[in-house]
Design a protein around this motif. Structure first.
Motif, PDB file in Angstrom:
ATOM      1  N   LEU A   7      -1.594   5.384   3.413  1.00 24.94           N
ATOM      2  CA  LEU A   7      -1.849   5.729   2.650  1.00 24.94           C
ATOM      3  C   LEU A   7      -1.007   6.735   2.019  1.00 24.94           C
ATOM      4  CD1 LEU A   7      -3.969   6.177  -0.321  1.00 24.94           C
ATOM      5  CD2 LEU A   7      -5.009   8.355   1.217  1.00 24.94           C
ATOM      6  N   ILE A   8      -0.706   8.420   2.953  1.00 23.15           N
ATOM      7  CA  ILE A   8       0.323   8.496   3.353  1.00 23.15           C
ATOM      8  C   ILE A   8       1.714   8.468   3.006  1.00 23.15           C
ATOM      9  CG2 ILE A   8       1.922  10.134   4.025  1.00 23.15           C
ATOM     10  CD1 ILE A   8      -0.831  11.443   6.086  1.00 23.15           C
ATOM     11  N   HIS A   9       2.105   6.708   3.216  1.00 22.78           N
ATOM     12  CA  HIS A   9       3.128   5.808   3.302  1.00 22.78           C
ATOM     13  C   HIS A   9       3.024   5.053   1.137  1.00 22.78           C
ATOM     14  CE1 HIS A   9       6.450   4.114   4.482  1.00 22.78           C
ATOM     15  NE2 HIS A   9       5.890   3.166   4.500  1.00 22.78           N
ATOM     16  N   ALA A  10       1.414   5.119   1.086  1.00 21.00           N
ATOM     17  CA  ALA A  10       1.234   5.144  -0.216  1.00 21.00           C
ATOM     18  C   ALA A  10       1.707   5.888  -1.270  1.00 21.00           C
ATOM     19  CB  ALA A  10       0.445   4.000  -0.768  1.00 21.00           C
ATOM     20  N   ILE A  11       1.191   6.621  -1.057  1.00 25.24           N
ATOM     21  CA  ILE A  11       1.282   7.886  -1.937  1.00 25.24           C
ATOM     22  C   ILE A  11       2.906   8.142  -2.254  1.00 25.24           C
ATOM     23  CG2 ILE A  11       1.308  10.675  -2.670  1.00 25.24           C
ATOM     24  CD1 ILE A  11      -2.120   9.436  -1.633  1.00 25.24           C
ATOM     25  N   ALA A  12       3.671   8.545  -1.131  1.00 20.77           N
ATOM     26  CA  ALA A  12       5.209   8.581  -1.160  1.00 20.77           C
ATOM     27  C   ALA A  12       5.822   7.691  -1.565  1.00 20.77           C
ATOM     28  CB  ALA A  12       5.790   8.949   0.363  1.00 20.77           C
ATOM     29  N   THR A  13       5.844   6.069  -1.288  1.00 21.03           N
ATOM     30  CA  THR A  13       6.970   5.224  -1.782  1.00 21.03           C
ATOM     31  C   THR A  13       5.926   4.791  -3.058  1.00 21.03           C
ATOM     32  OG1 THR A  13       4.897   4.356  -0.383  1.00 21.03           O
ATOM     33  CG2 THR A  13       7.341   4.500   0.509  1.00 21.03           C
ATOM     34  N   VAL A  14       4.804   4.435  -3.576  1.00 21.33           N
ATOM     35  CA  VAL A  14       4.396   3.700  -4.489  1.00 21.33           C
ATOM     36  C   VAL A  14       4.257   4.569  -5.858  1.00 21.33           C
ATOM     37  CG1 VAL A  14       2.613   2.536  -5.459  1.00 21.33           C
ATOM     38  CG2 VAL A  14       3.245   2.035  -3.139  1.00 21.33           C
ATOM     39  N   SER A  15       4.149   5.669  -5.274  1.00 24.40           N
ATOM     40  CA  SER A  15       3.609   6.822  -6.786  1.00 24.40           C
ATOM     41  C   SER A  15       4.745   7.481  -7.132  1.00 24.40           C
ATOM     42  CB  SER A  15       1.903   7.567  -6.410  1.00 24.40           C
ATOM     43  OG  SER A  15       1.082   7.014  -6.603  1.00 24.40           O
ATOM     44  N   PHE A  16       5.509   8.204  -5.797  1.00 23.79           N
ATOM     45  CA  PHE A  16       6.110   8.950  -5.574  1.00 23.79           C
ATOM     46  C   PHE A  16       7.588   8.584  -6.163  1.00 23.79           C
ATOM     47  CE2 PHE A  16       3.523  11.968  -5.231  1.00 23.79           C
ATOM     48  CZ  PHE A  16       3.724  13.006  -6.543  1.00 23.79           C
ATOM     49  N   GLY A  17       7.867   6.822  -5.257  1.00 29.00           N
ATOM     50  CA  GLY A  17       9.141   6.730  -5.265  1.00 29.00           C
ATOM     51  C   GLY A  17      10.241   6.466  -4.009  1.00 29.00           C
ATOM     52  N   VAL A  18       9.547   7.686  -3.577  1.00 32.10           N
ATOM     53  CA  VAL A  18      10.836   7.683  -2.280  1.00 32.10           C
ATOM     54  C   VAL A  18      10.944   7.057  -1.255  1.00 32.10           C
ATOM     55  CG1 VAL A  18      10.163   8.863  -0.143  1.00 32.10           C
ATOM     56  CG2 VAL A  18       9.303  10.075  -2.285  1.00 32.10           C
ATOM     57  N   ASP A  19      12.255   6.774  -0.908  1.00 34.93           N
ATOM     58  CA  ASP A  19      13.224   6.379  -0.192  1.00 34.93           C
ATOM     59  C   ASP A  19      11.776   5.310   0.693  1.00 34.93           C
ATOM     60  OD1 ASP A  19      16.169   4.904   0.505  1.00 34.93           O
ATOM     61  OD2 ASP A  19      14.230   4.968   2.395  1.00 34.93           O
ATOM     62  N   HIS A  20      11.542   4.059   1.164  1.00 36.96           N
ATOM     63  CA  HIS A  20      10.593   3.955   2.219  1.00 36.96           C
ATOM     64  C   HIS A  20      10.748   4.585   3.668  1.00 36.96           C
ATOM     65  CE1 HIS A  20       9.099   0.237  -0.558  1.00 36.96           C
ATOM     66  NE2 HIS A  20       9.458   1.614  -1.443  1.00 36.96           N
ATOM     67  N   ILE A  21      12.333   4.486   3.999  1.00 35.07           N
ATOM     68  CA  ILE A  21      12.333   4.692   5.385  1.00 35.07           C
ATOM     69  C   ILE A  21      12.429   5.883   5.551  1.00 35.07           C
ATOM     70  CG2 ILE A  21      14.429   4.881   6.801  1.00 35.07           C
ATOM     71  CD1 ILE A  21      15.426   1.992   5.686  1.00 35.07           C
ATOM     72  N   ILE A  22      12.703   6.533   4.496  1.00 37.06           N
ATOM     73  CA  ILE A  22      12.348   8.297   4.737  1.00 37.06           C
ATOM     74  C   ILE A  22      11.204   8.339   4.378  1.00 37.06           C
ATOM     75  CG2 ILE A  22      12.475  10.905   3.406  1.00 37.06           C
ATOM     76  CD1 ILE A  22      14.698   9.682   2.263  1.00 37.06           C
ATOM     77  N   SER A  23      10.538   7.682   3.884  1.00 40.01           N
ATOM     78  CA  SER A  23       8.744   8.103   3.922  1.00 40.01           C
ATOM     79  C   SER A  23       8.057   8.172   5.475  1.00 40.01           C
ATOM     80  CB  SER A  23       7.498   7.180   3.305  1.00 40.01           C
ATOM     81  OG  SER A  23       6.445   7.596   3.359  1.00 40.01           O
ATOM     82  N   GLY A  24       8.310   6.720   6.010  1.00 41.40           N
ATOM     83  CA  GLY A  24       8.320   5.542   7.330  1.00 41.40           C
ATOM     84  C   GLY A  24       8.292   7.069   8.616  1.00 41.40           C
ATOM     85  N   VAL A  25       9.556   7.753   8.556  1.00 38.91           N
ATOM     86  CA  VAL A  25      10.411   8.808   9.496  1.00 38.91           C
ATOM     87  C   VAL A  25       9.432   9.911   9.324  1.00 38.91           C
ATOM     88  CG1 VAL A  25      11.876   9.857  10.085  1.00 38.91           C
ATOM     89  CG2 VAL A  25      12.672   7.521   9.604  1.00 38.91           C
ATOM     90  N   ALA A  26       9.154  10.217   8.394  1.00 40.38           N
ATOM     91  CA  ALA A  26       8.293  11.122   8.290  1.00 40.38           C
ATOM     92  C   ALA A  26       6.961  11.204   8.541  1.00 40.38           C
ATOM     93  CB  ALA A  26       7.852  11.469   6.479  1.00 40.38           C
TER      94      ALA A  26
END
Ligand SMILES: Nc1ncnc2c1ncn2[C@@H]1O[C@H](COP(=O)(O)OP(=O)(O)OP(=O)(O)O)[C@@H](O)[C@H]1O
Ligand SMILES: Nc1ncnc2c1ncn2[C@@H]1O[C@H](COP(=O)(O)OP(=O)(O)OP(=O)(O)O)[C@@H](O)[C@H]1O
Ligand SMILES: [Mg+2]
Ligand SMILES: [Mg+2]
Lengths: 330, 380, 532, 426
Positions: D105-124
């Protein structure tokens, strides 16, 4: 044996500490190995010794855990030193280099390092003759086996764990020279995940049991759980390590498979060191906790090895008397 | 360029908000854990009471930042080209042991000795990174899988080497395996004299402030110059931004993959040197691991730019330093990792949000312009 | 339907006062359009006039800032395309909206899947699609992957997608841009059938004669607002164009021939394999065997010469080997046969060396192959010239000289940009294209490969680019021109070749060929060669 | 090639592989190559990798790169351990799923809603997973807590109250255990087949069955339901999906949360095997799972093959260091087969074009293969015990070798990792 070279043995050390009154408050610092306090094993044993010093000697205590990559071991020691803790105990051979450096930076303080030799005038090495305890485990296993086939699972292939292997094999061979001992390590030196891989421990032990081994000794930290499970599934036996695992393991289905455990009394070592310090002992030497001082030994909970007690005691006596020298390397 | 300035300002504000937010969220956790967030905050800035502990704390902080910075640079070079080099971990480990061993086999005047070690480390790291690069260009093997697998291979290889062919004499009664001790001439001079300039006592911690800091700064400038100013850097950038366009412009994609990967690996090879040449003097089985993975976070947080990476490395190191201080304050030290993870996430989220905010501003400006401009004339 | 009922019937779509702003741009401003049901209503306007934006608003993909939409007389407000689909609106987008790795069937049913027991009912979908395809004359194979389809097929899939949802109002945004005349005629036939079935079609195109041919009503949009609504019977193409731009329509006509007798480029026997290039010791025997085995060849024995000062046009339906031919000449993709530039065999050279020795290249897809969108204009100037002056100084990029030279291009080619430090993505398509043309003309190339040099570019920019091409030709440049715009091709070229299934099938004289005849060659309907 | 054709080729390939394994076993005498124990171990070790890979598959098919699988898996292990000791295995299962899903869910919020780079979010998330779980352990499992009484430490949870049941195939791998009997005869091919079958059917945990069933289920859902079609379209061309009224955000959210749940399930599985949470027990399996998914070309079947290959090699090296050396023989035989095929091709006359083209290169390749065969054979004859470090890396090296040999026509979802925003086209 490599581990017993130089220094005094523990039996002499405490005696050197006369019961003088402590000067000022006793503040003992302790730095854990990676994993930190609460690992139910090595670190917790050290903590038990520290806590005993707190309750029995009235020491003020502080314990620190390193970061998960262990990069800040030296800094923890320095922070304890700066906060006026004296003595400071470092738990684990990985501290050897750091203790040496810090001891030189703080020549007025006393340090101890578990599992490594003294390398400075104010450092005491707290060594354990794991090979001797493991030798007894080997003797017990060889006497108990009906298949003439044993196993050893090591977590990480470091020299420390290889001491366990060497002692175990020597002990087993001393009873039955033709006995077969399967040996398996889970990960190479430097990859400590082998201590935290119960599934791998299980697979390795399963294989040994399937091949006919009926007792497997582990020195694999939490991976030992898998060894016990494999033993339970195969209705065979296992030997625990460090603490009396028949008591520390809470799973009632696993307790009965633990025939005995090789005890490594880090708690005793830490406590005795603090006591000796209070008594005015200085560093620069090693204290070896071996069979002579019961720094290592076998647990008897469950009474499974009571019937061969005499044989174990005999082996122990031979080692204490120096008739047998247990190898520390396979 | 006021618009650009606005953007920069917004970015900074976003980053600050993100860090504050990360600390706030962690504070909630700390409170829930029954500890005091204020104590925790204090611990981060508590460098001890005496000048000596302050000096030591600063040294610890800087010494942690240096390898993180180099690791970040190594990862960033790959990322610039959309190459995900997860293998930095294995590359630096292997480079460390070979460099430590080679450095111990001879003695030469310090500059030569150190230069040889640096070159060996870079060469080993680069060569090890060449494997996934060649696998990619010749067989199309995805570099993510290849580098993940090669990390495990490197760990085992290093363990084999340090126990076998490259093992050295260890201290009596010590259990950690080690390569032979490096000669004195291999040790990188420290920077403790800087403390003298300010009339402060020098740090006493082993090795003091590692002199490799200077080398890292030089490396950072070099990497910046190569990436931002040279033709090679331009080709890397072009390949990363748009592979087909770069290919159509005469950039050979295969050569670029190999070059970027090898450069990344060569930089990775240097990660261990600060510690090796500044303090430890040998590769041992308890060598600091995991810097390669942290490097990924540092590089991403620093947006793959040397200056950003430097800030990110300093931030991570600053947080890491408090490991002991937090425990003195009875705060679980794992909050450090939580804060780090959250900062990485929130900084990029903040960045996205500020970007959108800037766009919204633009829109509003456009709407106002419409109000001012005469409406479009309608003919026919 | 009598004129009477038409007048009284509620409008199918009524747009009123639609305004839409983007950062820095007002895409739509107070737009008013009324579309009668059962008609084809064309919307025309130059590039960037706001047509697509308006249609996206009507389809619920974007929200208008102001204005109202009425469908069949009832006011509606769309949040998403599904709301629009719900009231019977379907849209075929300007750029294909297809998932390449899914089948035709999957693309069509997506979002409106027939289900049986919770599963995708492919059988039902297939029947339905075949049915629709038959009634409307749109043949497709539902089980093929979209990536294997040509543009005409893709267009049909797009229309089927809309019909599948039972749309009564169809929006077609530039459906003919990628089609050859024959395909356009086929499409129009389809549209007429749809109209006779009572459907309403909103149709966008830049090709005004097409518009006049099919539309029942035309709305002209200029700079975001409606400037006229006209009856196609009352206007000529030229009048319509003037309504659009307020200026004259330029034509791509070459004046006098500048062709010399010095050969600039010789392409001989270029052949490209479809599945993996295998270098062979003896090309000729190897290729003969390949042909004998019936192996698929993307290019088959392509040979031609271009002289200095000559523009050679290659006509062909997209996907017949044009891209591969360019890639072979540029050395991006290996091929058999030889390529000579100014008498030197360059077959074994790298792309870089070819560029350095004087080949300029305007790629067919500027975003994919021509630009670094997230880099500044001057960096885009360096692209492809990184090893040559003025961009290079030793190992360094010469930033100052590159900037200065970009400034020159901006001035000479009228690139509308705030500065050379602006990111390329901030430029409109036409300006991006002008930058690319300027870049590729720098460094005095001997040969220019121009693929669709004016695609998606508005009339003004188009004329400018044509002028530049002619000027360079007069100075001795050889040009290989590839274009889907047949007027451009016929108007600019000194000689024409037709490529069909990887072979050059005809050599034609541009001075006496009509687009329709050319289309015949391109689709393989007319075979044989005309000497030029 | 048609579906049926591919299917047949795969079957023939598996049959040839078993034949080869049988041959190598008989020649080398290393019964572990096809023993039931090895295959049981392979299953045990492959399942968590496969589950992590499935997690990756769900996310990436919907266009979200998930490098955070490891962190989600860690969350799964911790929550499974925490719930499991208090409320039993079902609670462990649910909590682990939820823990992983939370990471998703955190990954989804970051990548889908906020459009964050997927790799950054995953590393976080890979930082957050271990950080948060360690923190929770330090708070909930510290000395003096009820959990500590029940056997928890900072690095371990108390044991799960009762482990999930295991089942076997009646008659064949249990009771009379016919397969076991057949396996122990060590007959050529028959015993190998029996060993493989028994390994996969004897004392199999229900969770393993569940996990294995998730593969066909995933295939089924993604390729045969409307939801699956929408999900894949979000990974191929979200703008097209959007233009047809598909709510791409929602699809991506669901996919990434499920992805996290699968990774968490992999964690649950690890906890069930060790009966408790052990810090660090994931040991990089999230990354290996990701690798298995790429290995499998973003498809469930390929992913299963990748996980199985890795699990098998790992199981084999854990059980028998000696058996690992027979891979030399295996390689030598494979090269021999390759040489045989090439020689036949050379002598046959039905593929002249290819020959005309290849000529010299072909011969050097064959010479290299022949030399490699000799070296491998020689290694097999002379090496009877590799250093342990070289045994440990068997699965990793084998994976790399297979990737090198297998042709790499990887096709990842076209919009994988691409930032998608509603109403904005690329
Ligand atoms: N999402 C967007 N964000 C910002 N600006 C946009 C966006 N979409 C379109 N525009 C701008 O709005 C204006 C109208 O664009 P639109 O695509 O509607 O033009 P068009 O009439 O369809 O042109 P063409 O004939 O080239 O297709 C253009 O200036 C374009 O730059
Ligand atoms: N998704 C988007 N986000 C932001 N800006 C956009 C977007 N899409 C288009 N634009 C804007 O639209 C313009 C380019 O759009 P496009 O390429 O459609 O132009 P065009 O209509 O072809 O231009 P021209 O009028 O030159 O032919 C630029 O100004 C760009 O900033
Ligand atoms: Mg446009
Ligand atoms: Mg448009």
């Amino acid at each position: 044996g490599g581990g017993t070279g130089g220094g005094t043995t523990a039996s002499e050390a405490p005696s050197a500490a006369s019961s003088e009154a402590p000067k000022g408050a006793l503040k003992v610092g302790l730095a854990f190995d990676v994993g930190g306090r609460g690992d139910k094993s090595f670190n917790d044993a050290a903590y038990a010794g520290l806590e005993k010093a707190h309750t029995e000697l009235g020491a003020e205590i502080k314990e620190l855990s390193p970061s998960s990559d262990g990069s800040n071991r030296g800094d923890l020691l320095r922070q304890l030193a700066d906060a006026d803790y004296n003595p400071i105990v470092a738990v684990g051979f990985a501290y050897a280099e750091d203790v040496k450096k810090v001891a030189e930076e703080y020549p007025d303080l006393q340090f101890a390092v578990v599992d490594s030799a003294s390398n400075a005038p104010n450092v005491t090495g707290l060594l354990f003759a794991e090979e001797q305890g493991s030798y007894l485990a080997g003797v017990a296993a060889a006497n108990k086996t009906t298949a003439n086939h044993l196993g050893f699972v090591g977590g990480v292939e470091s020299d420390l764990i290889r001491k366990f292997e060497a002692g175990f094999v020597a002990g087993a061979k001393s009873v039955k020279p033709d006995i077969k001992v399967d040996i398996k390590y889970l990960t190479p030196d430097g990859d400590f995940s082998g201590f935290r891989a119960p599934d791998k421990g299980k697979v390795a032990a399963e294989k040994m049991f399937q091949d006919g081994a009926d007792i497997v000794y582990h020195a694999a930290g939490d991976s030992g759980l898998g060894v016990f499970q494999a033993a339970a599934a195969a209705k065979k036996k296992a030997i625990g390590v460090d603490s009396d695992q028949r008591q520390t393991i809470k799973e009632t289905d696993l307790q009965p498979v633990i025939m005995t455990s090789m005890l490594k009394r880090v708690d005793v070592g830490v406590f005795e060191y603090i006591k000796a310090f209070q008594g005015g002992a200085k560093g620069g030497t090693d204290v070896t906790y071996d069979l002579k001082v019961d720094g290592v030994g076998l647990s008897t909970t469950g009474g499974e090895i009571d019937d061969i007690k005499d044989k174990i005691d005999a082996a122990k006596q031979d080692i204490v008397d120096g008739k047998i020298t247990v190898p520390a390397k396979p | 360029m006021p618009a650009g300035l606005n953007r920069a300002l917004l970015t900074v504000i976003g980053a600050v908000i993100a860090i504050v937010l990360a600390i706030a969220i962690s504070s909630v956790a700390i409170t829930a854990a029954g500890a005091s967030p204020l104590a925790a905050l204090g611990a981060f800035f508590d460098f001890g009471s005496s000048p000596r502990t302050v000096a030591n704390g600063i040294a610890t902080f800087l010494n942690r930042a240096v390898p993180l910075f180099i690791a970040g640079l190594a990862v960033a070079v790959g990322f610039r080209m959309n190459l995900f080099n997860i293998g930095v971990e294995g590359q630096y480990r292997l480079a460390a042991i070979v460099a430590a061993y080679v450095g111990s086999t001879f003695t030469a005047p310090a500059p030569i000795q150190i230069a040889v070690i640096i070159v060996v480390a870079a060469a080993v790291g680069g060569l090890y990174a060449l494997i996934p690069a060649i696998m990619k260009v010749t067989r199309g093997v995805n570099e993510v899988i290849a580098t993940i697998m090669l990390n495990y291979v490197a760990i085992n290889l290093a363990s084999y080497l340090v126990r076998g062919p490259f093992s050295g004499q260890r201290a009596e009664g010590a259990l950690n395996t080690t390569t032979p001790e490096l000669p004195e001439s291999a040790m990188f001079p420290n920077l403790n004299f800087i403390f003298d300039w300010f009339g402060q006592p020098e740090p006493t911690r082993g090795g003091g402030v590692w002199g490799f800091l200077i080398a890292a700064v030089v490396l950072g400038v070099l990497v910046w110059a190569v990436l931002e100013r040279t033709r090679f850097g331009f080709e890397i950038k072009a390949s990363g931004l748009n592979g087909p366009a770069a290919a159509a412009s005469g950039v050979n994609p295969k050569k670029m993959i190999i070059a970027a990967m090898v450069l990344s690996g060569a930089i990775a090879g240097l990660i261990s040197l600060p510690e090796l040449l500044g303090d430890k003097g040998a590769y041992t089985s308890t060598f600091t691991a995991g810097l390669g993975f942290l490097g990924i976070a540092v590089a991403l947080l620093g947006r793959n730019k040397p200056v950003g990476i430097a800030f990110a490395a300093l931030l991570f190191a600053f947080l890491d330093r408090a490991q002991g201080a937090l425990q003195f304050a009875d705060v679980p030290a794992s909050v450090i990792t939580i804060i780090q993870g959250m900062i990485v996430l929130l900084v990029v989220v903040a960045n996205e949000v500020t970007n959108r905010f800037a766009l919204r501003l633009e829109e509003r400006r456009a709407a106002q312009q419409l109000g001012r401009n005469a409406p479009v004339e309608v003919a026919a | 339907m009598s004129a009477d009922t038409l007048a009284t019937a509620k409008p199918a779509v009524e747009l009123e006062g639609i305004t839409k702003r983007f950062p820095g741009v007002v895409a739509n401003h107070d737009i008013r359009i009324t579309v009668r049901p059962g008609t084809v209503h064309a919307i025309v306007g130059e590039n960037g006039a706001g047509k697509s934006t308006l249609m996206k608003i009507l389809y619920g993909m974007q929200k208008p800032d102001e204005g109202t939409i009425k469908v069949d007389g009832a006011e509606v407000s769309f949040r998403t395309p599904s709301d629009a689909i719900g009231v019977g609106i379907g849209m075929v987008h300007q750029h294909f909206m297809l998932a390449d790795n899914l089948t035709v069937l999957e693309n069509i049913v997506l979002g409106a899947e027939p289900k049986k027991l919770g599963l995708l009912d492919t059988a039902a979908a297939r029947t339905r699609i075949t049915e629709l395809a038959q009634t409307h004359g749109l043949r497709v194979d539902p089980d093929r992957l979209v990536e294997d389809l040509g543009v005409g097929d893709r267009q049909r899939v797009e229309i089927l997608k809309v019909l599948y949802r039972g749309a009564r109002i169809l929006i077609l945004d530039e459906p003919t841009a990628v089609l050859v005349p024959q395909e356009v005629e086929e499409l129009f036939q389809n549209l007429r059938e749809l109209k006779s079935d009572g459907l309403t079609v909103i149709f966008i195109s830049h090709k005004l004669d097409e518009v006049l041919g099919i539309a029942d009503a035309i709305t002209v949009i200029r700079r975001g607002t409606t400037v006229a609504s006209v009856n196609p019977a009352d206007v000529t193409a030229r009048q319509l164009a003037e309504l659009m731009v307020g200026s004259e329509l330029p034509t791509p006509e070459t004046r006098e021939s500048t062709v010399t007798d010095r050969v600039a480029l010789t392409v001989a026997g270029v052949t490209m394999e479809a599945d993996g290039h295998r270098p062979a010791a003896n090309d000729a025997t190897y290729l003969d065997r390949l042909r004998a085995e019936g192996a698929r060849l993307l290019l088959d024995d392509v040979s031609f010469e271009i002289h200095e000062g000559e523009i050679l046009g290659i006509a062909g339906v997209e996907g017949n080997g044009q891209s591969e031919l360019i890639e072979a000449i540029m050395g991006i993709r290996p091929a058999h046969g030889s390529v000579e530039l100014g008498g030197r065999d360059i077959s074994g050279w790298s792309t870089l060396k070819r560029r350095e020795s004087g080949i300029g290249y305007i790629p067919e897809d500027r975003h994919r192959q021509g630009l670094l969108l997230e880099a500044s204009l001057w960096e885009n100037r360096v692209l492809g010239h990184q090893t040559r002056s003025p961009a290079r100084r030793g190992i360094w990029v010469n930033r100052r000289a590159a900037r200065a030279d970009t400034q020159r291009i901006v001035k000479d080619y009228d690139v509308r940009t705030p500065s050379v430090d602006t990111l390329a993505l901030a430029l409109s398509g036409g300006n991006q294209q002008k930058l690319i043309v300027g870049r590729e003309m720098s460094g005095e190339p001997k040969l220019l490969i121009a693929a669709h040099p004016t695609r998606g570019v508005d009339v003004g920019a188009q004329a400018a680019i044509w002028d530049h091409l002619r000027e360079a030709r007069a100075a001795g440049l050889a040009v290989l021109l590839i274009s889907a715009d047949l007027d451009e091709l016929i108007g600019l070229s000194d000689s024409l070749r037709v490529i069909y299934r990887g072979r050059l099938v005809a050599a034609l004289d541009p001075s006496d060929i009509t687009p329709e005849r050319l289309g015949g060659y391109m689709t393989g309907a007319i075979a044989g060669t005309e000497e030029s | 090639m048609s579906r049926v054709g591919k299917y047949h080729v795969a079957l023939i390939g598996v049959a040839a592989l078993i034949l080869l394994m049988s041959l190598v076993r008989v020649v080398s005498g290393q019964n572990d190559i096809t023993s039931s124990g090895t295959f049981a171990a392979a299953l045990l070790l492959a399942v968590p990798i496969g589950l992590a890979g499935l997690g990756g598959l769900w996310a990436e098919r919907a266009g979200v790169v998930n490098i955070g699988l490891e962190g989600m898996m860690v969350l799964g292990t911790w929550f499974a351990g925490w719930a499991g000791y208090q409320w039993g295995p079902v609670a462990a299962l649910l909590a682990g799923l939820l823990g992983g899903a939370l990471g998703g869910l955190i990954h989804a919020i970051a990548t889908v809603s906020f459009g964050v780079d997927h790799i950054i979010s995953g590393v976080a998330i890979n930082l957050l997973g271990p950080g948060v779980t360690r923190f929770l352990s330090e708070v909930l499992y510290k000395e003096g807590t009820p959990a500590a009484e029940a056997g928890a430490g900072i690095t371990t949870s108390p044991a799960i109250s009762s482990p999930p049941p295991e089942i076997s195939l009646p008659l064949l791998s249990q009771g009379p255990d016919l397969l076991g009997a057949l396996e122990n005869t060590h007959w050529f091919l028959l015993s190998d087949l029996a060993g493989i079958l028994r390994g996969l059917t004897h004392n199999v945990s229900v969770l393993v069955i569940l996990a294995v069933l998730l593969l066909p289920l995933t295939f089924f859902v993604l390729w045969h339901t409307a939801f699956g079609l929408r999900l894949r379209s979000a990974g191929e061309n979200p703008w097209a999906a959007e233009s047809l009224g598909v709510n791409v955000y929602r699809i991506k959210y669901i996919a990434v949360v499920i992805s996290g749940a699968f990774a968490g399930l992999g964690g649950v599985f690890l906890v069930f095997v060790s009966t408790k949470y052990v810090e660090g027990q994931t040991a990089g399996r999230g990354f290996i799972g990701l690798a298995a998914m790429i290995f499998g070309n973003w498809r469930p079947g390929g992913l299963a093959a990748g996980a199985a290959l890795f699990g098998y090699a790992d199981g084999l090296q854990l059980r028998s260091s000696g058996a690992v050396t027979s891979f030399f023989l295996f390689g030598a035989v494979l090269l021999l087969v390759y040489l045989g095929v090439q020689v036949r091709r050379l002598t046959a006359s039905d593929r002249p074009a290819e020959l005309a083209a290849r000529g010299g290169r072909e011969y050097t390749l064959m010479a290299v293969a022949a030399a490699g065969m000799v070296v491998l054979f020689w290694l097999w004859l002379t090496v009877d015990q590799l250093p342990n470090e070289f045994v440990f890396i068997t699965p990793h090296v084998l994976t790399l070798l297979v990737l090198l040999v297998a042709s790499q026509r990887l096709r990842m979802p076209k919009a994988d990792g691409v930032r998608y925003r509603r109403g904005e086209q690329h």
